[in-house]
Structure formats: C-alpha cells, structure tokens
Motif scaffolding. Structure first.
Motif, PDB file in Angstrom:
ATOM      1  N   LYS A   1      14.732  54.649 -27.671  1.00 11.52           N
ATOM      2  CA  LYS A   1      15.630  53.872 -28.609  1.00 11.52           C
ATOM      3  C   LYS A   1      16.866  54.555 -28.766  1.00 11.52           C
ATOM      4  CE  LYS A   1      12.206  51.232 -31.253  1.00 11.52           C
ATOM      5  NZ  LYS A   1      11.627  50.627 -32.453  1.00 11.52           N
TER       6      LYS A   1
ATOM      7  N   THR B   1      21.640  37.016 -28.648  1.00 11.64           N
ATOM      8  CA  THR B   1      22.310  38.382 -29.070  1.00 11.64           C
ATOM      9  C   THR B   1      23.639  38.359 -29.005  1.00 11.64           C
ATOM     10  OG1 THR B   1      21.649  39.380 -27.004  1.00 11.64           O
ATOM     11  CG2 THR B   1      20.317  39.474 -28.877  1.00 11.64           C
TER      12      THR B   1
ATOM     13  N   PHE C   1      20.224  44.145 -30.009  1.00  6.08           N
ATOM     14  CA  PHE C   1      19.042  43.757 -29.552  1.00  6.08           C
ATOM     15  C   PHE C   1      18.477  42.838 -31.102  1.00  6.08           C
ATOM     16  CE2 PHE C   1      17.486  48.081 -30.905  1.00  6.08           C
ATOM     17  CZ  PHE C   1      16.666  47.580 -31.865  1.00  6.08           C
ATOM     18  N   SER C   2      17.436  42.039 -30.718  1.00  5.72           N
ATOM     19  CA  SER C   2      16.620  41.330 -31.338  1.00  5.72           C
ATOM     20  C   SER C   2      15.065  41.437 -31.319  1.00  5.72           C
ATOM     21  CB  SER C   2      16.953  39.802 -31.823  1.00  5.72           C
ATOM     22  OG  SER C   2      16.409  39.062 -32.868  1.00  5.72           O
ATOM     23  N   VAL C   3      14.521  42.049 -32.245  1.00  8.90           N
ATOM     24  CA  VAL C   3      12.976  42.339 -31.947  1.00  8.90           C
ATOM     25  C   VAL C   3      12.208  41.707 -33.328  1.00  8.90           C
ATOM     26  CG1 VAL C   3      13.114  44.509 -33.176  1.00  8.90           C
ATOM     27  CG2 VAL C   3      11.302  43.820 -31.557  1.00  8.90           C
ATOM     28  N   SER C   4      11.038  41.169 -32.924  1.00  9.60           N
ATOM     29  CA  SER C   4      10.175  40.754 -33.947  1.00  9.60           C
ATOM     30  C   SER C   4       8.837  41.498 -33.663  1.00  9.60           C
ATOM     31  CB  SER C   4       9.729  39.253 -33.894  1.00  9.60           C
ATOM     32  OG  SER C   4      11.132  38.537 -34.069  1.00  9.60           O
ATOM     33  N   GLN C   5       8.163  42.295 -34.410  1.00 11.33           N
ATOM     34  CA  GLN C   5       7.115  43.129 -34.157  1.00 11.33           C
ATOM     35  C   GLN C   5       6.259  43.574 -35.389  1.00 11.33           C
ATOM     36  OE1 GLN C   5       9.642  46.645 -32.639  1.00 11.33           O
ATOM     37  NE2 GLN C   5       8.588  47.636 -34.318  1.00 11.33           N
TER      38      GLN C   5
ATOM     39  N   ILE D   1      10.915  41.258 -27.786  1.00 11.69           N
ATOM     40  CA  ILE D   1      12.275  41.584 -28.012  1.00 11.69           C
ATOM     41  C   ILE D   1      13.292  40.934 -26.987  1.00 11.69           C
ATOM     42  CG2 ILE D   1      12.031  43.714 -26.143  1.00 11.69           C
ATOM     43  CD1 ILE D   1      13.667  45.424 -28.250  1.00 11.69           C
TER      44      ILE D   1
ATOM     45  N   ASN E   1      16.780  42.370 -25.359  1.00 17.40           N
ATOM     46  CA  ASN E   1      17.432  43.589 -25.445  1.00 17.40           C
ATOM     47  C   ASN E   1      18.274  43.738 -23.887  1.00 17.40           C
ATOM     48  OD1 ASN E   1      18.413  46.010 -25.458  1.00 17.40           O
ATOM     49  ND2 ASN E   1      16.562  47.019 -26.096  1.00 17.40           N
TER      50      ASN E   1
ATOM     51  N   THR F   1      13.132  37.003 -23.541  1.00 18.02           N
ATOM     52  CA  THR F   1      12.161  37.453 -24.294  1.00 18.02           C
ATOM     53  C   THR F   1      11.193  38.252 -23.488  1.00 18.02           C
ATOM     54  OG1 THR F   1      12.671  35.983 -26.113  1.00 18.02           O
ATOM     55  CG2 THR F   1      10.584  37.037 -26.441  1.00 18.02           C
TER      56      THR F   1
ATOM     57  N   TYR G   1       9.574  53.211 -24.906  1.00 18.35           N
ATOM     58  CA  TYR G   1       9.215  51.681 -24.810  1.00 18.35           C
ATOM     59  C   TYR G   1       7.968  51.677 -23.676  1.00 18.35           C
ATOM     60  CZ  TYR G   1      13.021  49.771 -27.143  1.00 18.35           C
ATOM     61  OH  TYR G   1      14.072  49.658 -28.103  1.00 18.35           O
TER      62      TYR G   1
END
Length: 413
Positions: A155, A196, A202-206, A226, A228, A237, A254
């Motif tokens: 990251k 984005t 980035f946009s992540v759902s986790q 994600i 990214n 996605t 990752y």
C-alpha cells in the motif's frame, strides 16, 4: 495459541525482516508513473528478475476478455513457499473444524467441481485444472506504475480505520467491533463499480481483522473489492486481499504479490475483476467473505470467498495475530488527495448515501464475529468511524448497515 514473546518473537521478526529486505528492497527504482520512461540495461534486468520472481511457471494460461492473463500455477509452487518460515510447510486443503453456530454447504468446498458463486471474466475462456491455482500475471507496466520494486504489492497510503489514525488523505465509513478476542467474522457485501476522481486514488469496500495498537506492532488481514487504477491500470472492480505483520511498513502485500498467503482454490483469482455489478434500483450482486482461525488445527486464518475454502494466512507469518484479533471492521475507504484544494469526487460503494436504502446504497449484511468463546454471534460492541458524513456516511442497523457516498457535493466542497 500464545503470542510469540521474548527471544522467540524477536527472532521471528528478524527472519521476516531479513526476507523482505532480500525480496523487495534490493531492486533499484524501476521508473516513475510514466510507463514510457527510458531505463538503463541494469534497471531493465532488475525488472525482468522481479517479474520472474513474481510470475511462477504456468501449467496453463488463460487470456481474460478484460486484458488480464491468468496463469494456472502448480499449487505446490505458488509464491507462498518462497517465505522462509514456510519452506517446509504442508498445505492444508481445509480447516480442521468450524466454530459453533457456523453452517456450511460442503458441496461448495474446494474439493468439489461446483460452480463458484462469484464470477470473473476469465472464466469465459477457461478454468484452471485440479492441482493448480489461478494467479493474475504481473506485467512490466504494473511494476512501472508502482514506481519501484520495493513498492510493488504494498500500500502506498498506510492507515487503519480508527479515529486516531485516519489521516487527512483517507476517508472512512466503517463499523468497528471491539472489546473481546476475535477468531473470525462473516460479511456479505454488494458489488459496485465506484468512480475514482484520480488514478492515484482508490475506493475499497472490505473487512479488516486487526491486532495491536502501536505503530510497530500492528497486524492485519483484509479482503474485499477495490477500484485502483494506479495498481491495475484500469477502473474495474477487482477482488483483493491484504496482510501485514508490522503496520504496513515492510511485511505483507496485496493478493499473492509476496510470499505469505496460501491459496488452495482453483476457481477464484485475487486481483482479477469481479462481474456483474449491482444495478442502481435493480438487481443486487453480492459476495460473501468469511474468516476463521483454525484454533483446533495449526491456528491458521482461513478465508472463504463465496462459500469456498479459498486459502489461509499461516499463523507463523504473524506475531500478534498468531493468537487472536482485537478488533473487526467492515466498510469503505477512499483516498482523497484534495487536488485543487477540493474534496475528491471518488465514490464510495454505489456512490450514493446510505439514506437512499435498499437497491441504491451499498450494504454489508449477515455481519457476525467469532468471539473469545469461539461462538459465531452478531456484533454487540460496535461503533462507527465516519471521517466526514457530508461526503460518505454509514447507517448501522445491528447485523447489517448501509454506507457510502459521492464524495464532493454541495455539502462536501
């Protein structure tokens, strides 16, 4: 299992640090974000050497319609076993037991040939045979976007979803469960393709399962979906996992981009795209994640995706998480670079506020944790972390919640 302590813990940390310095740091910079940068012969050679480390020999390769190449790699020759602590590791194909209260349809186990409940575009052009695992091939341009080999797979922006460490470039709408020991969790999330605002965001759902408090001793395992572009070169996605043993500083990565995670499933690939997406006001597409620490076995952290035994993080690669987690989090995160001194337009989840409700807002449901008594239960020691509710918000309803937002808007300039 007990925490590593004293000289044993320090030795474990030294082994891990020595390995990562060898595996990641020796490479000199391979360029900046401009993939047309001209490199000298030494740098080109280093790039090729790194690609050789990352891309294991494939028994079969599948070209995905989205441009990815999926390599079917011998399960016994996957990247995990480059880790010095896993040299003599024996692969476990399933946990030795399950916690009280957990039901599981064994017909969806990795040992079966059933269709996965999660679809990826590469499935249209083939499947990986038994005894192999699918790995998204790393390309030269992937390394170039990372800026250096030391950065690849890690990251660029480090932050943990709690009120004390959420930096100004991070925005969160997260539910946090804490106050107990945790040996696992469950969550089902719907799949969206958020926009984005910049390729560096980035946009992540986790979910996150974490242990520790200090900047030096902080372990986490994570998985979700994600967008990214900096990492993958597109705005699709994708399925994503992550782990770290030292607060993102030198260990972890990752997916399978560094040794550590052991994959056993031959039908799902991390880093690959996930389709179809949910439709605003229409059909909702979901993916379920489940994590369980096999305390009656080797203490490994098993990950199920779409009801399949996907793989596990061996207990030996962690210090604090070798015992238990101290918190569980679910929700969304975006990077906000504040370009032009304005809030980003990067969306979280569906890009709509949770107040819009079913079919329109993003959600997590079937929330459960495995507590200190190894019993599966609903969260009851939870709180929310919402960095800016005018940009992204969360509405909690116990064992489910709605979350997300559009980013910049009249109330979030």
């Amino acid at each position: 299992m007990a925490l590593h302590c004293g000289s044993e813990r320090r030795w474990s940390r030294v082994v891990k640090m020595t390995f990562y310095l060898f595996f990641l740091i020796p490479m000199s910079s391979v360029g900046n974000r401009n993939t047309n940068t001209i490199f000298n012969k030494k740098q080109k050679l280093e790039v090729q050497q790194q690609l050789k480390r990352l891309n294991k020999p494939a028994l079969k390769s599948i070209e995905s319609p989205d441009g990815d190449i999926i390599d079917c790699v011998d399960i016994n020759k996957q990247p995990a076993f480059d880790h010095p602590l896993l040299k003599n590791h024996t692969i476990q194909m399933r946990p030795s037991s399950y916690p009280e209260g957990f039901s599981f349809n064994e017909s969806n186990d990795v040992s079966s040939n059933s269709e996965p409940k999660l679809t990826q575009p590469w499935h249209l052009n083939g499947r990986c045979p038994e005894g192999t695992i699918p790995i998204r091939r790393t390309k030269e341009e992937d390394l170039l976007r990372a800026g250096s080999a030391a950065n690849y797979g890690r990251k660029k922006h480090h932050s943990i979803p709690n009120a004390d460490s959420a930096g100004i470039t991070h925005e969160y709408a997260v539910l946090v469960e804490e106050g107990d020991k945790y040996y696992g969790m469950m969550a089902n999330m719907n799949v969206w393709n958020p926009n984005t605002g910049d390729s560096n965001e980035f946009s992540v759902s986790q979910f996150w399962m974490t242990a520790g408090q200090s900047a030096e001793d902080y372990d986490t395992i994570e998985a979700g979906i994600i967008v990214n572009a900096n990492r993958y070169g597109d705005y699709q996605t994708r399925l994503v996992t992550y782990w770290t043993d030292d607060n993102y500083r030198t260990t972890g990565c990752y997916n399978l981009d560094c040794p550590g995670f052991v994959q056993v499933d031959n039908q799902i690939a991390t880093g690959a795209t996930v389709t179809p997406y949910s439709i605003y006001g229409g059909t909702q597409r979901t993916v379920e994640f489940y994590v369980y620490k096999d305390i009656n076995g080797n203490g490994d952290w098993w990950l199920k995706i779409a009801q399949r035994n996907f793989g596990y993080w061996p207990s030996s690669i962690f210090s604090l998480l070798s015992n238990s987690a101290s918190s569980v989090q679910w929700g969304g995160e975006v990077i906000n670079l504040k370009l032009g001194d304005k809030h980003t337009t990067t969306q979280m989840g569906s890009g709509h506020f949770p107040e819009e409700g079913p079919g329109k807002a993003s959600f997590f449901d079937t929330l459960n944790v495995i507590d200190g008594k190894t019993i599966l239960r609903r969260p009851w020691n939870s709180r929310t972390v919402i960095t800016n509710p005018n940009c992204y918000n969360l509405i909690n309803s116990g064992d489910y919640f709605y979350y997300g937002g559009p980013g910049r808007n009249p109330n979030c300039p």
